[in-house]
Motif scaffolding. Structure first.
Motif, short mmCIF file in Angstrom:
data_model
loop_
_atom_site.label_atom_id
_atom_site.label_comp_id
_atom_site.label_asym_id
_atom_site.label_seq_id
_atom_site.Cartn_x
_atom_site.Cartn_y
_atom_site.Cartn_z
N PHE A 158 98.40 89.47 39.84
CA PHE A 158 97.39 89.06 40.54
C PHE A 158 97.72 88.76 41.96
CE2 PHE A 158 96.27 87.76 36.39
CZ PHE A 158 94.95 88.04 36.39
N PHE A 159 99.00 89.07 42.56
CA PHE A 159 99.51 88.85 43.67
C PHE A 159 100.18 89.74 44.34
CE2 PHE A 159 102.40 86.95 46.83
CZ PHE A 159 101.36 86.41 47.81
N TRP A 160 101.35 90.17 44.08
CA TRP A 160 102.16 91.11 44.82
C TRP A 160 101.49 92.51 44.67
CZ3 TRP A 160 105.75 88.51 46.94
CH2 TRP A 160 106.29 87.41 46.67
N MET A 179 96.95 96.36 49.65
CA MET A 179 96.15 96.02 50.82
C MET A 179 97.01 96.44 52.08
SD MET A 179 93.24 95.40 52.33
CE MET A 179 92.35 94.98 50.88
N ILE A 180 98.26 96.10 52.19
CA ILE A 180 98.89 96.24 53.24
C ILE A 180 99.02 97.87 53.36
CG2 ILE A 180 101.07 96.29 54.31
CD1 ILE A 180 101.50 93.38 52.85
N ALA A 221 94.80 103.29 56.79
CA ALA A 221 93.62 103.08 57.69
C ALA A 221 94.26 103.24 59.30
CB ALA A 221 92.85 101.92 57.48
N PRO A 272 98.22 93.61 44.34
CA PRO A 272 97.10 93.52 45.16
C PRO A 272 97.25 93.44 47.00
CG PRO A 272 96.46 92.25 43.31
CD PRO A 272 98.13 92.45 43.52
N VAL A 273 98.11 92.55 47.13
CA VAL A 273 98.26 92.23 48.49
C VAL A 273 99.30 93.62 49.18
CG1 VAL A 273 99.49 90.83 50.33
CG2 VAL A 273 98.34 89.72 48.24
N ALA A 274 100.07 94.08 48.22
CA ALA A 274 101.00 95.14 48.81
C ALA A 274 99.93 96.41 48.92
CB ALA A 274 102.04 95.50 48.02
N ALA A 308 97.03 100.27 52.25
CA ALA A 308 95.66 100.62 52.68
C ALA A 308 95.32 100.43 53.86
CB ALA A 308 94.37 99.91 51.80
N ARG A 309 95.74 99.18 54.55
CA ARG A 309 95.67 98.91 55.87
C ARG A 309 96.55 99.86 56.85
NH1 ARG A 309 96.85 93.96 56.34
NH2 ARG A 309 94.62 93.30 55.89
N VAL A 342 106.40 86.08 36.31
CA VAL A 342 106.60 87.50 37.22
C VAL A 342 105.43 88.44 36.73
CG1 VAL A 342 108.40 89.49 37.07
CG2 VAL A 342 109.12 87.17 37.11
N LEU A 364 102.24 87.96 35.84
CA LEU A 364 100.87 87.31 36.34
C LEU A 364 101.09 87.64 37.77
CD1 LEU A 364 100.22 84.10 34.32
CD2 LEU A 364 99.24 86.27 33.97
N LEU A 365 101.93 87.05 38.39
CA LEU A 365 102.04 87.38 40.02
C LEU A 365 101.96 88.74 40.40
CD1 LEU A 365 104.23 84.27 41.36
CD2 LEU A 365 101.76 84.68 41.00
N HIS A 366 102.55 89.57 39.48
CA HIS A 366 102.76 91.00 39.78
C HIS A 366 101.42 91.49 39.72
CE1 HIS A 366 103.77 95.32 39.86
NE2 HIS A 366 103.27 95.31 38.64
#
Lengths: 248, 227
Positions: free
Chosen positions: A25-27, A33-34, A40, A29-31, A36-37, A19, A21-23
Protein backbone atom coordinates in the motif's frame (compact mmCIF):
# COMPACT_ATOMS: atom_id res chain seq x y z
CA UNK A 1 13.38 -8.65 33.63
CA UNK A 2 11.06 -10.90 31.61
CA UNK A 3 11.36 -12.18 28.07
CA UNK A 4 8.20 -13.62 26.59
CA UNK A 5 8.73 -15.86 23.54
CA UNK A 6 5.07 -15.44 22.55
CA UNK A 7 5.53 -11.71 22.35
CA UNK A 8 8.73 -12.21 20.37
CA UNK A 9 6.84 -14.32 17.88
CA UNK A 10 3.88 -11.92 17.74
CA UNK A 11 6.16 -8.96 17.14
CA UNK A 12 8.15 -10.77 14.48
CA UNK A 13 4.98 -11.71 12.66
CA UNK A 14 3.57 -8.21 13.15
CA UNK A 15 6.66 -6.60 11.60
CA UNK A 16 6.70 -9.04 8.68
CA UNK A 17 3.00 -8.39 8.05
CA UNK A 18 3.67 -4.67 8.27
CA UNK A 19 6.51 -5.00 5.75
CA UNK A 20 4.17 -6.76 3.33
CA UNK A 21 1.28 -4.33 3.87
CA UNK A 22 3.41 -1.24 3.46
CA UNK A 23 5.05 -2.77 0.41
CA UNK A 24 1.57 -3.32 -0.99
CA UNK A 25 0.00 0.00 0.00
CA UNK A 26 2.90 2.47 0.28
CA UNK A 27 6.35 1.69 -1.05
CA UNK A 28 5.34 0.17 -4.38
CA UNK A 29 2.65 2.73 -5.40
CA UNK A 30 4.72 5.74 -4.38
CA UNK A 31 7.86 4.39 -6.06
CA UNK A 32 5.74 3.60 -9.14
CA UNK A 33 4.43 7.15 -9.20
CA UNK A 34 7.97 8.52 -8.94
CA UNK A 35 9.08 6.28 -11.79
CA UNK A 36 6.04 7.30 -13.86
CA UNK A 37 6.83 10.97 -13.24
CA UNK A 38 10.45 10.38 -14.23
CA UNK A 39 9.27 8.70 -17.42
CA UNK A 40 6.88 11.59 -18.10
CA UNK A 41 9.65 14.09 -17.39
CA UNK A 42 12.03 12.19 -19.67
CA UNK A 43 9.35 12.16 -22.38
CA UNK A 44 8.79 15.87 -21.94
CA UNK A 45 12.53 16.48 -22.07
CA UNK A 46 12.78 14.38 -25.23
CA UNK A 47 9.91 16.35 -26.77
CA UNK A 48 11.49 19.61 -25.67
CA UNK A 49 14.82 18.49 -27.11
CA UNK A 50 13.11 17.53 -30.36
CA UNK A 51 11.30 20.86 -30.40
CA UNK A 52 14.55 22.67 -29.71
CA UNK A 53 16.29 20.74 -32.48
CA UNK A 54 13.43 21.57 -34.81
CA UNK A 55 13.55 25.22 -33.77
CA UNK A 56 17.31 25.31 -34.31
CA UNK A 57 16.85 23.74 -37.75
CA UNK A 58 14.17 26.32 -38.56
CA UNK A 59 16.44 29.08 -37.28
CA UNK A 60 19.31 27.79 -39.41
CA UNK A 61 17.00 27.66 -42.41
CA UNK A 62 15.86 31.22 -41.78
CA UNK A 63 19.48 32.30 -41.42
CA UNK A 64 20.39 30.58 -44.68
CA UNK A 65 17.38 32.13 -46.41
CA UNK A 66 18.35 35.54 -45.04
CA UNK A 67 21.91 35.05 -46.27
CA UNK A 68 20.56 34.01 -49.68
CA UNK A 69 18.36 37.10 -49.77
CA UNK A 70 21.34 39.29 -48.89
CA UNK A 71 23.43 37.67 -51.62
CA UNK A 72 20.57 38.03 -54.08
CA UNK A 73 20.14 41.68 -53.07
CA UNK A 74 23.86 42.29 -53.51
CA UNK A 75 23.77 40.61 -56.93
CA UNK A 76 20.71 42.65 -57.93
CA UNK A 77 22.36 45.85 -56.74
CA UNK A 78 25.54 44.97 -58.62
CA UNK A 79 23.53 44.26 -61.78
CA UNK A 80 21.58 47.50 -61.34
CA UNK A 81 24.82 49.46 -60.85
CA UNK A 82 26.30 47.80 -63.93
CA UNK A 83 23.19 48.53 -66.01
CA UNK A 84 23.08 52.09 -64.73
CA UNK A 85 26.76 52.56 -65.58
CA UNK A 86 26.18 51.10 -69.05
CA UNK A 87 23.11 53.30 -69.56
CA UNK A 88 25.06 56.33 -68.32
CA UNK A 89 27.92 55.54 -70.70
CA UNK A 90 25.46 55.04 -73.55
CA UNK A 91 23.68 58.29 -72.76
CA UNK A 92 26.99 60.12 -72.45
CA UNK A 93 28.19 58.66 -75.75
CA UNK A 94 24.91 59.57 -77.44
CA UNK A 95 25.00 63.05 -75.92
CA UNK A 96 28.61 63.42 -76.97
CA UNK A 97 27.76 62.23 -80.51
CA UNK A 98 24.74 64.55 -80.62
CA UNK A 99 26.86 67.44 -79.39
CA UNK A 100 29.53 66.67 -81.95
CA UNK A 101 26.86 66.34 -84.65
CA UNK A 102 25.32 69.62 -83.56
CA UNK A 103 28.77 71.15 -83.48
CA UNK A 104 29.51 69.80 -86.97
CA UNK A 105 26.11 70.92 -88.20
CA UNK A 106 26.62 74.34 -86.70
CA UNK A 107 30.10 74.50 -88.13
CA UNK A 108 28.82 73.43 -91.57
CA UNK A 109 25.97 75.93 -91.31
CA UNK A 110 28.44 78.58 -90.28
CA UNK A 111 30.68 77.65 -93.24
CA UNK A 112 27.70 77.62 -95.56
CA UNK A 113 26.54 80.94 -94.20
CA UNK A 114 30.02 82.34 -94.65
CA UNK A 115 30.19 80.94 -98.16
CA UNK A 116 26.76 82.32 -98.93
CA UNK A 117 27.75 85.67 -97.56
CA UNK A 118 30.95 85.46 -99.53
CA UNK A 119 29.10 84.44 -102.69
CA UNK A 120 26.59 87.21 -102.16
CA UNK A 121 29.46 89.61 -101.60
CA UNK A 122 31.13 88.29 -104.74
CA UNK A 123 27.92 88.70 -106.70
CA UNK A 124 27.49 92.17 -105.31
CA UNK A 125 31.12 92.95 -106.07
CA UNK A 126 30.76 91.49 -109.52
CA UNK A 127 27.63 93.55 -110.14
CA UNK A 128 29.40 96.58 -108.74
CA UNK A 129 32.42 95.84 -110.94
CA UNK A 130 30.21 95.49 -113.99
CA UNK A 131 28.47 98.72 -113.12
CA UNK A 132 31.80 100.48 -112.56
CA UNK A 133 33.24 98.91 -115.72
CA UNK A 134 30.15 100.00 -117.74
CA UNK A 135 30.43 103.55 -116.47
CA UNK A 136 34.18 103.57 -117.15
CA UNK A 137 33.63 102.14 -120.62
CA UNK A 138 31.06 104.91 -121.30
CA UNK A 139 33.81 107.49 -120.76
CA UNK A 140 36.33 105.62 -123.02
CA UNK A 141 36.75 106.04 -126.82
CA UNK A 142 34.50 103.36 -128.32
CA UNK A 143 36.57 103.08 -131.49
CA UNK A 144 39.79 102.49 -129.65
CA UNK A 145 38.12 100.05 -127.28
CA UNK A 146 36.52 98.14 -130.11
CA UNK A 147 39.88 98.04 -131.91
CA UNK A 148 41.58 96.70 -128.80
CA UNK A 149 38.94 94.03 -128.29
CA UNK A 150 39.07 93.16 -131.99
CA UNK A 151 42.80 92.68 -131.71
CA UNK A 152 42.36 90.43 -128.61
CA UNK A 153 39.67 88.47 -130.59
CA UNK A 154 42.13 87.86 -133.41
CA UNK A 155 44.81 86.83 -130.91
CA UNK A 156 42.32 84.36 -129.42
CA UNK A 157 41.67 82.85 -132.85
CA UNK A 158 45.39 82.68 -133.47
CA UNK A 159 45.85 80.73 -130.24
CA UNK A 160 43.45 78.05 -131.46
CA UNK A 161 44.85 74.84 -133.00
CA UNK A 162 45.18 74.82 -136.78
CA UNK A 163 42.62 72.07 -137.20
CA UNK A 164 40.05 73.98 -135.23
CA UNK A 165 40.69 77.13 -137.17
CA UNK A 166 40.24 75.11 -140.40
CA UNK A 167 36.85 73.89 -139.17
CA UNK A 168 35.80 77.46 -138.28
CA UNK A 169 36.82 78.76 -141.68
CA UNK A 170 33.69 78.96 -143.80
CA UNK A 171 31.38 77.94 -140.94
CA UNK A 172 28.60 80.37 -139.99
CA UNK A 173 29.70 82.36 -136.94
CA UNK A 174 27.86 84.91 -134.82
CA UNK A 175 29.67 88.01 -133.62
CA UNK A 176 28.14 89.37 -130.39
CA UNK A 177 29.23 92.94 -129.53
CA UNK A 178 28.52 95.14 -126.54
CA UNK A 179 27.49 98.00 -128.80
CA UNK A 180 25.82 98.04 -132.19
CA UNK A 181 28.41 97.92 -135.04
CA UNK A 182 27.99 100.08 -138.09
CA UNK A 183 28.96 98.90 -141.59
CA UNK A 184 32.60 100.00 -141.34
CA UNK A 185 33.07 98.36 -138.03
CA UNK A 186 31.46 95.14 -139.30
CA UNK A 187 33.83 95.22 -142.36
CA UNK A 188 36.86 95.57 -140.09
CA UNK A 189 35.71 92.64 -138.07
CA UNK A 190 34.99 90.49 -141.18
CA UNK A 191 38.41 91.34 -142.63
CA UNK A 192 40.32 90.69 -139.42
CA UNK A 193 38.53 87.32 -138.69
CA UNK A 194 38.74 86.22 -142.31
CA UNK A 195 42.47 87.05 -142.39
CA UNK A 196 43.11 85.01 -139.31
CA UNK A 197 40.98 82.01 -140.47
CA UNK A 198 42.44 82.07 -143.93
CA UNK A 199 39.38 82.96 -146.06
CA UNK A 200 36.16 84.91 -146.20
CA UNK A 201 34.33 84.71 -142.92
CA UNK A 202 30.61 83.92 -142.79
CA UNK A 203 29.62 86.28 -139.94
CA UNK A 204 26.37 87.54 -138.53
CA UNK A 205 26.20 90.36 -135.95
CA UNK A 206 24.20 90.74 -132.71
CA UNK A 207 24.35 93.27 -129.93
CA UNK A 208 24.37 92.37 -126.20
CA UNK A 209 24.96 95.24 -123.79
CA UNK A 210 25.58 92.79 -120.99
CA UNK A 211 29.02 92.23 -122.43
CA UNK A 212 29.92 95.83 -121.29
CA UNK A 213 32.65 95.98 -123.90
CA UNK A 214 34.22 93.62 -126.43
CA UNK A 215 33.38 91.20 -129.22
CA UNK A 216 32.60 87.47 -128.81
CA UNK A 217 32.46 84.78 -131.43
CA UNK A 218 29.85 82.00 -131.15
CA UNK A 219 28.69 79.02 -133.24
CA UNK A 220 26.60 76.01 -132.24
CA UNK A 221 29.76 74.11 -131.31
CA UNK A 222 32.22 76.90 -130.58
CA UNK A 223 32.46 79.94 -128.35
CA UNK A 224 35.28 82.44 -128.04
CA UNK A 225 34.53 84.86 -125.22
CA UNK A 226 36.26 88.17 -125.48
CA UNK A 227 34.46 90.78 -123.38
CA UNK A 228 34.69 92.50 -120.04
CA UNK A 229 31.73 90.42 -118.91
CA UNK A 230 33.69 87.24 -119.67
CA UNK A 231 36.78 88.70 -117.97
CA UNK A 232 34.79 89.58 -114.87
CA UNK A 233 33.25 86.09 -114.89
CA UNK A 234 36.71 84.50 -115.10
CA UNK A 235 37.97 86.71 -112.24
CA UNK A 236 34.92 85.82 -110.13
CA UNK A 237 35.43 82.10 -110.88
CA UNK A 238 39.10 82.36 -109.90
CA UNK A 239 38.22 84.16 -106.66
CA UNK A 240 35.57 81.50 -105.91
CA UNK A 241 38.10 78.72 -106.44
CA UNK A 242 40.53 80.47 -104.09
CA UNK A 243 37.80 80.79 -101.43
CA UNK A 244 36.87 77.08 -101.72
CA UNK A 245 40.57 76.13 -101.50
CA UNK A 246 41.00 78.31 -98.38
CA UNK A 247 37.88 76.77 -96.73
CA UNK A 248 39.18 73.23 -97.37
CA UNK B 1 6.37 2.53 39.35
CA UNK B 2 6.60 -0.63 37.31
CA UNK B 3 9.99 -1.68 36.08
CA UNK B 4 10.45 -0.93 32.40
CA UNK B 5 12.20 -4.25 32.15
CA UNK B 6 9.00 -6.06 33.02
CA UNK B 7 6.19 -6.79 30.50
CA UNK B 8 2.77 -7.52 31.94
CA UNK B 9 0.10 -9.18 29.77
CA UNK B 10 -3.05 -7.18 29.07
CA UNK B 11 -4.98 -10.31 28.22
CA UNK B 12 -4.38 -13.79 26.96
CA UNK B 13 -5.45 -15.59 23.82
CA UNK B 14 -5.37 -19.24 24.72
CA UNK B 15 -1.92 -19.92 26.08
CA UNK B 16 -0.49 -16.76 24.52
CA UNK B 17 -0.29 -13.66 26.65
CA UNK B 18 -0.95 -10.45 24.78
CA UNK B 19 1.41 -7.79 26.07
CA UNK B 20 0.89 -4.05 25.81
CA UNK B 21 3.73 -3.81 23.33
CA UNK B 22 1.86 -6.09 20.96
CA UNK B 23 -1.30 -4.03 21.21
CA UNK B 24 0.64 -0.79 20.64
CA UNK B 25 2.33 -2.44 17.67
CA UNK B 26 -1.07 -3.32 16.24
CA UNK B 27 -2.16 0.28 16.69
CA UNK B 28 0.98 1.54 14.96
CA UNK B 29 0.42 -0.96 12.15
CA UNK B 30 -3.18 0.20 11.76
CA UNK B 31 -2.16 3.85 11.65
CA UNK B 32 0.62 3.21 9.12
CA UNK B 33 -1.37 0.93 6.84
CA UNK B 34 -4.55 3.03 6.88
CA UNK B 35 -2.57 6.22 6.37
CA UNK B 36 -0.63 4.65 3.49
CA UNK B 37 -3.79 3.31 1.91
CA UNK B 38 -5.54 6.69 2.12
CA UNK B 39 -2.48 8.50 0.82
CA UNK B 40 -1.81 6.22 -2.14
CA UNK B 41 -5.47 6.10 -3.15
CA UNK B 42 -5.20 9.56 -4.74
CA UNK B 43 -1.74 9.56 -6.27
CA UNK B 44 -1.31 11.86 -9.24
CA UNK B 45 1.42 13.28 -11.46
CA UNK B 46 0.94 16.65 -9.75
CA UNK B 47 1.51 15.70 -6.11
CA UNK B 48 -0.34 17.05 -3.06
CA UNK B 49 1.65 18.09 0.00
CA UNK B 50 1.11 14.69 1.64
CA UNK B 51 2.10 12.89 -1.54
CA UNK B 52 5.18 15.09 -1.84
CA UNK B 53 6.20 14.16 1.72
CA UNK B 54 5.62 10.48 0.96
CA UNK B 55 7.66 10.71 -2.25
CA UNK B 56 10.41 12.53 -0.37
CA UNK B 57 10.50 9.68 2.15
CA UNK B 58 10.66 7.05 -0.58
CA UNK B 59 13.32 8.96 -2.51
CA UNK B 60 15.39 9.37 0.67
CA UNK B 61 15.19 5.69 1.51
CA UNK B 62 16.10 4.79 -2.09
CA UNK B 63 19.04 7.20 -1.99
CA UNK B 64 20.34 5.70 1.26
CA UNK B 65 20.03 2.16 -0.08
CA UNK B 66 21.73 3.14 -3.35
CA UNK B 67 24.56 4.84 -1.47
CA UNK B 68 25.16 1.81 0.76
CA UNK B 69 24.68 -1.04 -1.72
CA UNK B 70 25.40 0.63 -5.06
CA UNK B 71 22.56 -1.48 -6.45
CA UNK B 72 18.93 -0.86 -7.36
CA UNK B 73 16.93 -0.11 -4.19
CA UNK B 74 13.72 -1.91 -5.12
CA UNK B 75 14.48 -5.35 -3.50
CA UNK B 76 15.43 -3.77 -0.15
CA UNK B 77 13.07 -0.79 -0.09
CA UNK B 78 10.10 -2.41 1.64
CA UNK B 79 12.15 -4.10 4.40
CA UNK B 80 14.55 -1.24 5.19
CA UNK B 81 11.92 1.48 4.80
CA UNK B 82 9.38 -0.36 6.94
CA UNK B 83 11.96 -1.05 9.66
CA UNK B 84 12.82 2.65 9.75
CA UNK B 85 9.22 3.84 9.77
CA UNK B 86 8.08 1.30 12.39
CA UNK B 87 10.98 1.93 14.76
CA UNK B 88 10.60 5.71 14.36
CA UNK B 89 6.85 5.66 15.10
CA UNK B 90 7.33 3.13 17.88
CA UNK B 91 10.02 5.26 19.51
CA UNK B 92 7.95 8.44 19.20
CA UNK B 93 4.88 6.72 20.63
CA UNK B 94 6.38 7.42 24.04
CA UNK B 95 5.01 10.98 23.66
CA UNK B 96 1.49 9.64 24.03
CA UNK B 97 0.67 9.59 27.73
CA UNK B 98 0.31 6.09 29.13
CA UNK B 99 1.89 4.41 26.14
CA UNK B 100 5.13 2.49 26.48
CA UNK B 101 7.03 2.21 23.20
CA UNK B 102 7.16 -1.38 21.92
CA UNK B 103 10.87 -0.90 21.32
CA UNK B 104 11.35 -0.26 25.04
CA UNK B 105 10.61 -3.95 25.76
CA UNK B 106 13.08 -6.67 24.89
CA UNK B 107 10.76 -8.76 22.70
CA UNK B 108 10.24 -6.13 19.95
CA UNK B 109 13.91 -5.20 19.32
CA UNK B 110 14.73 -8.90 19.53
CA UNK B 111 12.07 -9.65 16.93
CA UNK B 112 13.41 -6.87 14.70
CA UNK B 113 16.99 -8.13 15.09
CA UNK B 114 15.82 -11.67 14.33
CA UNK B 115 14.12 -10.44 11.17
CA UNK B 116 17.31 -8.66 10.13
CA UNK B 117 19.32 -11.80 10.90
CA UNK B 118 17.03 -13.91 8.73
CA UNK B 119 17.03 -11.21 6.04
CA UNK B 120 20.82 -11.31 5.92
CA UNK B 121 20.65 -15.04 5.30
CA UNK B 122 17.84 -14.67 2.73
CA UNK B 123 19.47 -11.92 0.67
CA UNK B 124 22.91 -13.57 1.02
CA UNK B 125 21.64 -16.85 -0.42
CA UNK B 126 19.61 -14.99 -3.10
CA UNK B 127 22.64 -12.98 -4.13
CA UNK B 128 25.31 -15.69 -4.27
CA UNK B 129 23.49 -18.97 -3.82
CA UNK B 130 23.72 -21.23 -0.78
CA UNK B 131 27.29 -22.21 -1.59
CA UNK B 132 28.35 -18.67 -2.14
CA UNK B 133 26.72 -17.56 1.07
CA UNK B 134 28.43 -20.32 3.07
CA UNK B 135 31.76 -19.65 1.34
CA UNK B 136 31.42 -16.06 2.53
CA UNK B 137 32.11 -17.29 6.07
CA UNK B 138 35.49 -18.63 4.94
CA UNK B 139 36.75 -15.26 3.84
CA UNK B 140 39.42 -14.08 4.04
CA UNK B 141 40.48 -17.64 5.03
CA UNK B 142 38.80 -20.73 6.54
CA UNK B 143 40.31 -20.03 9.95
CA UNK B 144 37.84 -17.15 10.20
CA UNK B 145 34.76 -19.40 9.82
CA UNK B 146 33.97 -19.61 13.56
CA UNK B 147 34.57 -15.94 14.08
CA UNK B 148 32.50 -14.97 11.04
CA UNK B 149 29.61 -17.20 12.20
CA UNK B 150 29.83 -15.73 15.68
CA UNK B 151 29.99 -12.24 14.21
CA UNK B 152 26.82 -12.81 12.16
CA UNK B 153 24.99 -13.53 15.38
CA UNK B 154 26.58 -10.92 17.57
CA UNK B 155 26.08 -8.05 15.17
CA UNK B 156 22.35 -8.76 15.06
CA UNK B 157 22.39 -9.15 18.83
CA UNK B 158 24.18 -5.82 19.14
CA UNK B 159 21.45 -4.15 17.07
CA UNK B 160 18.86 -5.62 19.43
CA UNK B 161 20.71 -4.50 22.55
CA UNK B 162 21.50 -1.03 21.13
CA UNK B 163 17.91 -0.29 20.20
CA UNK B 164 16.46 -1.73 23.36
CA UNK B 165 19.00 -0.04 25.63
CA UNK B 166 18.64 3.42 24.13
CA UNK B 167 14.86 3.47 24.04
CA UNK B 168 14.40 1.76 27.36
CA UNK B 169 16.86 4.09 29.04
CA UNK B 170 15.09 7.11 27.66
CA UNK B 171 11.74 5.90 28.89
CA UNK B 172 13.27 4.97 32.21
CA UNK B 173 14.88 8.38 32.70
CA UNK B 174 11.68 10.22 31.74
CA UNK B 175 9.70 8.04 34.10
CA UNK B 176 12.08 8.75 36.98
CA UNK B 177 12.17 12.50 36.30
CA UNK B 178 8.41 12.54 35.84
CA UNK B 179 7.92 10.85 39.18
CA UNK B 180 10.07 13.48 40.85
CA UNK B 181 8.78 16.59 39.05
CA UNK B 182 5.88 15.79 36.80
CA UNK B 183 5.19 19.31 35.44
CA UNK B 184 7.27 20.64 32.55
CA UNK B 185 10.59 19.24 33.76
CA UNK B 186 10.50 16.04 31.64
CA UNK B 187 9.80 18.05 28.46
CA UNK B 188 13.47 18.63 27.51
CA UNK B 189 14.13 14.98 28.10
CA UNK B 190 11.16 14.08 25.92
CA UNK B 191 12.54 16.29 23.14
CA UNK B 192 15.87 14.56 23.55
CA UNK B 193 14.04 11.25 23.43
CA UNK B 194 12.52 12.26 20.07
CA UNK B 195 15.99 12.86 18.70
CA UNK B 196 17.28 9.63 20.17
CA UNK B 197 14.35 7.72 18.72
CA UNK B 198 14.97 9.15 15.21
CA UNK B 199 18.68 8.47 15.41
CA UNK B 200 18.13 4.91 16.61
CA UNK B 201 15.65 4.23 13.82
CA UNK B 202 18.14 5.55 11.26
CA UNK B 203 21.02 3.57 12.77
CA UNK B 204 19.01 0.34 12.87
CA UNK B 205 17.92 0.73 9.23
CA UNK B 206 21.37 1.67 7.94
CA UNK B 207 23.11 -1.13 9.86
CA UNK B 208 20.56 -3.61 8.54
CA UNK B 209 21.34 -2.47 5.00
CA UNK B 210 25.08 -2.63 5.61
CA UNK B 211 24.92 -6.17 6.98
CA UNK B 212 22.68 -7.39 4.18
CA UNK B 213 24.97 -5.79 1.57
CA UNK B 214 27.99 -7.36 3.23
CA UNK B 215 26.41 -10.80 3.07
CA UNK B 216 25.44 -10.28 -0.60
CA UNK B 217 28.93 -9.08 -1.51
CA UNK B 218 30.66 -11.91 0.31
CA UNK B 219 28.46 -14.47 -1.41
CA UNK B 220 29.45 -13.31 -4.89
CA UNK B 221 32.52 -14.76 -6.64
CA UNK B 222 35.60 -12.73 -5.72
CA UNK B 223 37.85 -11.51 -8.56
CA UNK B 224 41.23 -13.24 -8.62
CA UNK B 225 44.13 -11.09 -7.49
CA UNK B 226 46.82 -10.51 -10.09
CA UNK B 227 50.20 -11.81 -8.99
Amino acid sequence: MTFDPWTLGFQAVNVLVLVWLLHRFFWKPVAGMIAARQVAAATLLDKAEAARTEAEAASAEVTATRAGLAAERDATLATARKDAAAARDTLLAEARADAEALHDTAKAARVRAAETLKANAMEAAQGLAITIAGQLVARLDNVATDAAFLGWLVEGLAALPEAERAVLAGAPLEVVSAAAQDGAAQNRIVKAVGAELGGAANLTFRTDTALIAGHELHSPHFSLRNSWQADLARIAAALHEDAVRDAA
Amino acid sequence: MDSPLQSLPLFTVGPAPIMASVVVTWAIMAVLVLGAAMLTRRLSQVPSKAQAVAELLVATVDSQIRNVTGAAPAPYRALIGTLFLFILIANWSSLIPGVTPPTATMETPAALAAIVFLSIIFFGIRGGGLGGFLRGFARPNPVMIPLNMLESITRSFSMFVRLFGNVMSGVFVIAIVGSLAALLVPIPLMVLDLLTGAVQAYIFAVLSMVFITSAVEKGRPQPKKES
